[in-house]
Design a protein around this motif. Structure first.
Motif, PDB file in Angstrom:
ATOM      1  N   GLU A  27       0.825  -1.210   0.000  1.00 24.20           N
ATOM      2  CA  GLU A  27       0.000   0.000   0.000  1.00 24.20           C
ATOM      3  C   GLU A  27       0.863   1.265   0.000  1.00 24.20           C
ATOM      4  O   GLU A  27       0.625   2.187  -0.782  1.00 24.20           O
ATOM      5  N   LEU A  28       1.879   1.306   0.848  1.00 21.94           N
ATOM      6  CA  LEU A  28       2.744   2.490   0.926  1.00 21.94           C
ATOM      7  C   LEU A  28       3.625   2.635  -0.312  1.00 21.94           C
ATOM      8  O   LEU A  28       3.865   3.742  -0.785  1.00 21.94           O
ATOM      9  N   THR A  29       4.091   1.519  -0.846  1.00 25.42           N
ATOM     10  CA  THR A  29       4.937   1.564  -2.041  1.00 25.42           C
ATOM     11  C   THR A  29       4.175   2.132  -3.229  1.00 25.42           C
ATOM     12  O   THR A  29       4.730   2.906  -4.016  1.00 25.42           O
ATOM     13  N   ARG A  30       2.918   1.788  -3.364  1.00 29.18           N
ATOM     14  CA  ARG A  30       2.118   2.291  -4.485  1.00 29.18           C
ATOM     15  C   ARG A  30       1.954   3.811  -4.448  1.00 29.18           C
ATOM     16  O   ARG A  30       1.589   4.410  -5.450  1.00 29.18           O
ATOM     17  N   GLN A  31       2.233   4.419  -3.309  1.00 27.26           N
ATOM     18  CA  GLN A  31       2.139   5.876  -3.167  1.00 27.26           C
ATOM     19  C   GLN A  31       3.486   6.570  -3.386  1.00 27.26           C
ATOM     20  O   GLN A  31       3.551   7.794  -3.398  1.00 27.26           O
ATOM     21  N   GLU A  32       4.552   5.803  -3.552  1.00 27.36           N
ATOM     22  CA  GLU A  32       5.889   6.377  -3.697  1.00 27.36           C
ATOM     23  C   GLU A  32       6.080   7.053  -5.053  1.00 27.36           C
ATOM     24  O   GLU A  32       5.494   6.636  -6.061  1.00 27.36           O
ATOM     25  N   LYS A  33       6.933   8.059  -5.043  1.00 30.18           N
ATOM     26  CA  LYS A  33       7.314   8.745  -6.276  1.00 30.18           C
ATOM     27  C   LYS A  33       7.918   7.728  -7.250  1.00 30.18           C
ATOM     28  O   LYS A  33       8.771   6.942  -6.884  1.00 30.18           O
ATOM     29  N   GLY A  34       7.448   7.742  -8.461  1.00 27.36           N
ATOM     30  CA  GLY A  34       8.013   6.895  -9.504  1.00 27.36           C
ATOM     31  C   GLY A  34       7.456   5.498  -9.588  1.00 27.36           C
ATOM     32  O   GLY A  34       7.784   4.748 -10.505  1.00 27.36           O
ATOM     33  N   ASN A  35       6.590   5.114  -8.655  1.00 19.52           N
ATOM     34  CA  ASN A  35       6.025   3.775  -8.719  1.00 19.52           C
ATOM     35  C   ASN A  35       4.893   3.730  -9.732  1.00 19.52           C
ATOM     36  O   ASN A  35       3.987   4.554  -9.706  1.00 19.52           O
ATOM     37  N   ILE A  36       4.964   2.773 -10.629  1.00 21.00           N
ATOM     38  CA  ILE A  36       3.915   2.550 -11.628  1.00 21.00           C
ATOM     39  C   ILE A  36       3.000   1.415 -11.172  1.00 21.00           C
ATOM     40  O   ILE A  36       1.784   1.514 -11.237  1.00 21.00           O
ATOM     41  N   SER A  37       3.608   0.331 -10.703  1.00 17.74           N
ATOM     42  CA  SER A  37       2.829  -0.782 -10.151  1.00 17.74           C
ATOM     43  C   SER A  37       3.701  -1.570  -9.186  1.00 17.74           C
ATOM     44  O   SER A  37       4.939  -1.576  -9.294  1.00 17.74           O
ATOM     45  N   TYR A  38       3.041  -2.233  -8.243  1.00 20.71           N
ATOM     46  CA  TYR A  38       3.746  -3.018  -7.225  1.00 20.71           C
ATOM     47  C   TYR A  38       2.755  -4.046  -6.701  1.00 20.71           C
ATOM     48  O   TYR A  38       1.760  -3.694  -6.070  1.00 20.71           O
ATOM     49  N   THR A  39       2.986  -5.328  -7.005  1.00 22.16           N
ATOM     50  CA  THR A  39       2.021  -6.373  -6.668  1.00 22.16           C
ATOM     51  C   THR A  39       2.741  -7.607  -6.146  1.00 22.16           C
ATOM     52  O   THR A  39       3.782  -8.000  -6.673  1.00 22.16           O
ATOM     53  N   LEU A  40       2.166  -8.216  -5.124  1.00 31.37           N
ATOM     54  CA  LEU A  40       2.652  -9.490  -4.615  1.00 31.37           C
ATOM     55  C   LEU A  40       1.757 -10.588  -5.167  1.00 31.37           C
ATOM     56  O   LEU A  40       0.526 -10.520  -5.054  1.00 31.37           O
ATOM     57  N   PHE A  41       2.359 -11.591  -5.766  1.00 29.98           N
ATOM     58  CA  PHE A  41       1.626 -12.723  -6.334  1.00 29.98           C
ATOM     59  C   PHE A  41       1.925 -13.994  -5.550  1.00 29.98           C
ATOM     60  O   PHE A  41       3.049 -14.200  -5.101  1.00 29.98           O
ATOM     61  N   LYS A  42       0.914 -14.846  -5.440  1.00 30.90           N
ATOM     62  CA  LYS A  42       1.064 -16.177  -4.859  1.00 30.90           C
ATOM     63  C   LYS A  42       0.969 -17.173  -6.004  1.00 30.90           C
ATOM     64  O   LYS A  42       0.115 -17.036  -6.875  1.00 30.90           O
ATOM     65  N   SER A  43       1.804 -18.185  -5.987  1.00 30.78           N
ATOM     66  CA  SER A  43       1.778 -19.207  -7.029  1.00 30.78           C
ATOM     67  C   SER A  43       0.457 -19.955  -7.026  1.00 30.78           C
ATOM     68  O   SER A  43      -0.112 -20.243  -5.974  1.00 30.78           O
ATOM     69  N   SER A  44      -0.013 -20.292  -8.216  1.00 29.64           N
ATOM     70  CA  SER A  44      -1.202 -21.135  -8.325  1.00 29.64           C
ATOM     71  C   SER A  44      -0.819 -22.618  -8.360  1.00 29.64           C
ATOM     72  O   SER A  44      -1.678 -23.488  -8.300  1.00 29.64           O
TER      73      SER A  44
END
Length: 98
Positions: A27-44
């Motif tokens: 949540e905080l990273t998505r608000q940082e300057k220069g961030n376009i996207s930031y997502t954590l994925f779990k393997s299926s």
């Protein structure tokens, strides 16, 4: 654009705890300057493989991100929940003629 993939293996039974620890950092990273996207994925495919996928406007923005308190705190909180090392790949996106 800078693209980062950071994959790692959770110790058995730790995947949900890691996801919870990561929630604030995401949540905080998505608000940082220069961030376009930031997502954590779990393997299926299994219950232990996870991956961050990130997009940044510049390498300087990524470097600044790595020094933030929320990232340092998340790393510290989950360090004993990981099996092995985190595998990080950094790519730079550039237009190329085909």
């Amino acid at each position: 654009m800078i693209i980062v993939s950071a994959s790692f293996t959770a110790k058995p039974g730790m995947r949900d705890a890691i996801a919870e620890i990561s929630r604030k950092a995401v949540e905080l990273t998505r608000q940082e300057k220069g961030n376009i996207s930031y997502t954590l994925f779990k393997s299926s495919d299994d219950d232990v493989t996870m991956m961050y996928f990130e997009e940044w406007e510049s390498l300087d923005d990524l470097r600044a991100h790595l020094k933030t308190d929320h990232i340092r705190e998340a790393r510290e909180a989950r360090k004993d929940m990981l099996e092995g090392t985190v595998r990080v790949r950094v790519f730079e996106s550039k237009e190329v003629e085909l």
